[in-house]
Design an enzyme around this catalytic site. Structure first.
Site, PDB file in Angstrom:
ATOM      1  N   GLY A 157       0.782  -1.237   0.000  1.00 15.07           N
ATOM      2  CA  GLY A 157       0.000   0.000   0.000  1.00 15.07           C
ATOM      3  C   GLY A 157       0.804   1.272   0.000  1.00 15.07           C
ATOM      4  N   SER A 158       0.690   2.001   1.079  1.00 13.01           N
ATOM      5  CA  SER A 158       1.069   3.401   1.146  1.00 13.01           C
ATOM      6  C   SER A 158       2.536   3.718   0.848  1.00 13.01           C
ATOM      7  CB  SER A 158       0.743   3.888   2.545  1.00 13.01           C
ATOM      8  OG  SER A 158       1.369   5.099   2.807  1.00 13.01           O
TER       9      SER A 158
END
Lengths: 421, 144
Positions: B68-69
């Site tokens: 993800g991030s």
């Protein structure tokens, strides 16, 4: 595999462009070697996500580079920061946090970044063009730049984007290259009624579902019959980049690298096919809501940052209405969009309604919410996905009109007629 | 010791050098450090992750990848600064986000976490490991 460096790259490594250039290039070269890149390539712009304040290390990193004399050599926008520079005192932000996050902002500005302070840089004058090589951070912005505009960026980690901006170079890998931009899997909409496709939560829900299915692969969507607006595509990309790590998606007949399904796959066959019907979408939409009952403490919209077009949609919904005292109503946006909305006369009805606006940052990147906020309502898949973990908040998901209706009523009010739930 | 010492050492690739012999935390699930790793304590705080509640500071953390991030790199950098990072992280293939944080930490703080990449078969053979040794060239040995 050997990494081939140009004379220009070596000049940076040798310190001919100063100590910041040497520091930045040495990090980029080590990253290129770790990923088996064979060359570096030029970029024409950057979007710096390293501005997100995560503690003193991110501040020290920024001040270290600025102290070495670092200057960006390509136009560089900045993502959200850790603090609303002028408005933080109205909220629960600790002073020590605000001061350090502000120092970090100053460091990036001193390196020549343009103070956009927004997670939607594609809705500013710094929007890239089709085919441009860029180095962007911020997952939703990466998805939009690659997919909707057809610019080319890898998913850059924080700290690496600024190194690219200082040197104008990145490893030649991944989505920078033609052969890696073709679709992997096919998502086909089947019998999804047009009135559902016209609903303002449709693209948001589709994006969330796309992220869950595709994870970090490249999905191709077929069957979108109602042309999505820019803001619809923004919400779709943000959903896909939250529930998964989608950095590029194609929508047949909508996005620029997908005139047809076959073109999006570039002559290959999909590795997987998924049919998406109304029941699948309805179930995904249900997952975005984690709160139960009709209690709500705050309505928060604007992730990614609210655009002028969204202010234009919101203004008539709040006209002659007043929100309940039991519920806060918050819009997160950029200074520039706030200024444009002000000039367009769109903020006056919002003030009369009781809405508040935060700029430069968002509820996920600054500790602004008081602990009395336990349940939030939002139209954003990104807020819905991250708020339970990062803020320990329950979430109610709904469209823009439902967000306004809920704020007026002081309790959750949703019109589910279209979705039939 | 005798049974496991017969396991052949795995030829990992040291993307960032670090040698350690320590308790191992092994999972087949990727982990986002943003919202998943407490940079002030070393605890894994993603409540949906199988290692939730474990403390990875000073240990050998074995994960397929981060997830993800973009901000995962910043979280690991802060954890290194706080001395709450794992001693070594072993991933399946190169993880750009964790590798970057380790490289920046080495340049800025003169300390880091070792990052070792191994192939899928090697990764599978570490399932259930309780103690692992990693040398500075990236050789990974399952001790227990």
């Amino acid at each position: 595999m050997t990494l081939h460096l140009t004379d220009k790259d070596r000049a940076f490594l040798d310190g001919e462009h100063g100590p910041a250039g040497r520091f930045a290039m040495s990090i980029l070269v080590r990253m290129a070697e770790a990923q088996d890149a064979e060359a570096m390539l030029d970029i024409e712009g950057a979007h710096i996500d390293s501005t997100v304040y995560q503690g003193e290390a991110t501040m020290e990193f920024a001040e270290h580079l600025a102290g070495l004399g670092g200057k960006v050599i390509v136009p560089s926008s900045v993502n959200v920061s850790g603090v609303d520079q002028e408005g933080w005192k109205d909220w629960a932000v600790p002073e020590d946090w605000a001061m350090k996050a502000y120092r970090q902002m100053q460091a990036y500005q001193s390196m020549g970044c343009t103070p956009t302070w927004t997670c939607a840089p594609y809705q500013t004058a710094m929007r890239p063009r089709f085919g441009q090589q860029i180095a962007w951070g911020e997952s939703n912005a990466i998805a939009f730049a690659n997919s909707v505009i057809g610019a080319r960026t890898e998913r850059y980690p924080d700290l690496m984007d600024i190194c690219a901006a200082i040197t104008g170079r990145v490893p030649a890998l991944g989505l920078h290259l033609d052969e890696n931009r073709r679709g992997d899997l096919l998502l086909r909409l089947v019998d999804v009624p047009l009135e559902v496709q016209r609903d303002d939560t449709f693209c948001t829900v589709l994006g969330y579902l796309m992220g869950k299915i595709a994870q970090e692969q490249i999905p191709v969507i077929e069957g979108v019959e109602v042309p999505p607006s820019e803001d619809d595509l923004k919400m779709l990309g943000a959903g896909g980049a939250s529930a998964g790590a989608v950095a590029l998606f194609h929508i047949a007949n909508v996005t620029p690298e997908a005139p047809t399904v076959a073109a999006a796959f570039g002559g290959r066959q999909p590795t997987e096919r998924h049919d998406i019907d109304l029941a699948t979408l309805r179930a995904a939409r249900g997952e975005l809501t984690t709160g139960r009952g009709d209690a709500v403490d705050m309505v928060v919209i604007g992730s990614p940052h609210f655009s002028l077009a969204e202010f234009e949609r919101l203004a008539p919904l709040v006209a002659d209405e007043r929100k309940s005292d039991r519920v806060e109503f918050l819009i997160t946006t950029s200074r520039m969009m706030r200024a444009l909305a002000e000039q367009a006369g769109l903020l006056e009805p919002l003030r009369a309604f009781g809405a508040r606006i935060t700029v430069d940052t968002c509820i996920l990147t600054t500790p602004m919410l008081p602990d009395t906020i336990n349940t939030i309502m939002t139209n954003s898949a990104k807020y819905a996905y991250y708020s339970p973990g990062l803020l320990n908040a329950r979430v109610i998901f709904g469209g823009l009109a439902d967000c306004v209706r809920t704020a007026v009523a002081g309790r959750v009010e949703r019109d589910e007629t279209v979705w039939g739930t | 010791m005798t049974a496991m010492s017969s396991t052949p050492p795995l030829p990992g690739r040291a993307l960032v050098q670090g040698a350690a012999q320590a308790e191992a935390l092994v999972s087949g699930e990727p982990l986002s450090f943003w919202g998943g790793y407490d940079q002030l304590t070393g605890e894994i705080i993603d409540r949906r992750h199988p290692l939730s509640g474990e403390n990875a500071a000073g240990k050998i953390l074995v994960l397929p990848a981060s997830r993800g991030s973009s901000t995962t790199a910043a979280v690991l950098l802060e954890a290194i600064r706080q001395n709450k990072a794992p001693a070594v992280i072993i991933t399946m293939g190169t993880d750009r986000f964790l590798t970057l944080a380790a490289i920046v930490a080495e340049e800025m703080y003169d300390r880091t976490v070792g990052i070792v990449s191994i192939d899928a078969d090697g990764f599978a053979s570490l399932a259930g490991a309780r103690e692992i040794r990693v040398d500075s060239t990236g050789i990974v040995t399952r001790v227990a």
